[in-house]
Design a protein around this motif. Structure first.
Motif, short mmCIF file in Angstrom:
data_model
loop_
_atom_site.label_atom_id
_atom_site.label_comp_id
_atom_site.label_asym_id
_atom_site.label_seq_id
_atom_site.Cartn_x
_atom_site.Cartn_y
_atom_site.Cartn_z
N PRO A 116 0.89 -1.10 0.08
CA PRO A 116 -0.03 0.34 -0.03
C PRO A 116 0.76 0.94 -0.29
O PRO A 116 1.18 2.27 -1.10
N GLU A 117 2.07 1.51 0.41
CA GLU A 117 2.79 1.98 0.66
C GLU A 117 3.45 2.09 -0.25
O GLU A 117 3.57 4.25 -1.38
N HIS A 118 3.97 2.04 -1.13
CA HIS A 118 4.72 1.69 -2.56
C HIS A 118 3.58 2.30 -3.73
O HIS A 118 3.78 3.42 -4.44
N GLN A 119 2.46 1.46 -3.39
CA GLN A 119 1.04 2.17 -4.23
C GLN A 119 0.64 4.16 -4.58
O GLN A 119 0.40 4.71 -5.20
N ARG A 120 1.04 3.95 -2.85
CA ARG A 120 0.32 5.84 -2.55
C ARG A 120 1.94 6.70 -3.20
O ARG A 120 1.47 7.55 -4.11
N ARG A 121 2.80 6.00 -2.97
CA ARG A 121 3.94 6.61 -3.89
C ARG A 121 4.15 6.27 -5.15
O ARG A 121 4.63 7.48 -5.05
N ARG A 122 3.85 6.00 -5.58
CA ARG A 122 3.78 5.87 -6.85
C ARG A 122 2.57 6.66 -7.18
O ARG A 122 2.71 6.70 -8.94
N ARG A 123 1.19 6.92 -7.13
CA ARG A 123 0.34 7.79 -7.49
C ARG A 123 0.94 9.09 -7.52
O ARG A 123 0.53 9.90 -8.41
N ARG A 124 1.35 9.23 -6.29
CA ARG A 124 2.06 10.62 -5.81
C ARG A 124 2.93 10.93 -6.80
O ARG A 124 2.90 12.70 -7.36
N THR A 125 3.67 9.82 -7.82
CA THR A 125 4.69 10.72 -8.29
C THR A 125 4.49 10.74 -9.42
O THR A 125 4.75 11.65 -10.41
N LEU A 126 3.82 10.16 -10.58
CA LEU A 126 2.74 9.60 -11.07
C LEU A 126 2.29 11.60 -11.63
O LEU A 126 1.64 12.16 -12.84
N PHE A 127 1.12 11.49 -10.36
CA PHE A 127 0.58 13.01 -10.00
C PHE A 127 1.50 14.51 -10.63
O PHE A 127 1.51 15.34 -10.99
N GLN A 128 2.45 14.34 -10.04
CA GLN A 128 3.39 15.14 -9.79
C GLN A 128 3.93 15.15 -11.03
O GLN A 128 5.00 16.68 -11.33
#
Length: 139
Positions: A116-128
């Motif tokens: 879940p943490e990796h998915q959260r970071r991935r979404r944030r990176t893609l959003f940025q």
């Protein structure tokens, strides 16, 4: 698992000793989730089931004993992996190094715990990345 250089300052200076105390003192060299032993070659089926050579039994992904039907071709599907324990933060906060927050996990259980943490970071990176594209490239 090695700590990336850009994340190194999040961990305390004595992280190596703290990690050793958790992995081999508290957990006694076994994964706290599935029970796989550190430093051993383990046969597994890829879905979490693994052969516990000490007990002479198959175990599931949570370390519980299971039975395999006799007609199933297990040896054709079994793979080997070298088990390495790592100390993990249960709440993903690297500043919280309390004993209750640290756990010893094998590679498989550590990745499941961190998913879940990796998915959260991935979404944030893609959003940025998308936001930077909108800023410089337009809508």
């Amino acid at each position: 698992m090695a700590i990336r250089p850009e994340h190194r300052f999040f961990y305390p200076i004595d992280w190596r000793e703290l990690s050793m105390a958790i992995r081999f003192g508290h957990a006694q060299g076994r994964c706290e989730s599935c029970g796989r032993p550190h430093g051993q070659m383990v046969y597994h089926l890829g879905d979490g089931r693994w052969w516990d050579a000490e007990a002479g039994r198959w175990r599931d992904g949570w370390g519980r004993r299971i039975r395999i039907r006799s007609g199933v071709d297990i040896l054709g599907r079994a793979r080997r992996t070298h088990v390495v324990l790592a100390a993990a933060h249960r709440d993903h906060d690297t500043a919280n190094n309390a004993d209750a927050n640290l756990a010893a996990f094998c590679q498989r259980c550590h990745m499941i715990h961190d998913r879940p943490e990796h998915q959260r970071r991935r979404r944030r990176t893609l959003f940025q990345r998308k936001a930077m594209g909108d800023l410089f490239g337009g809508p």
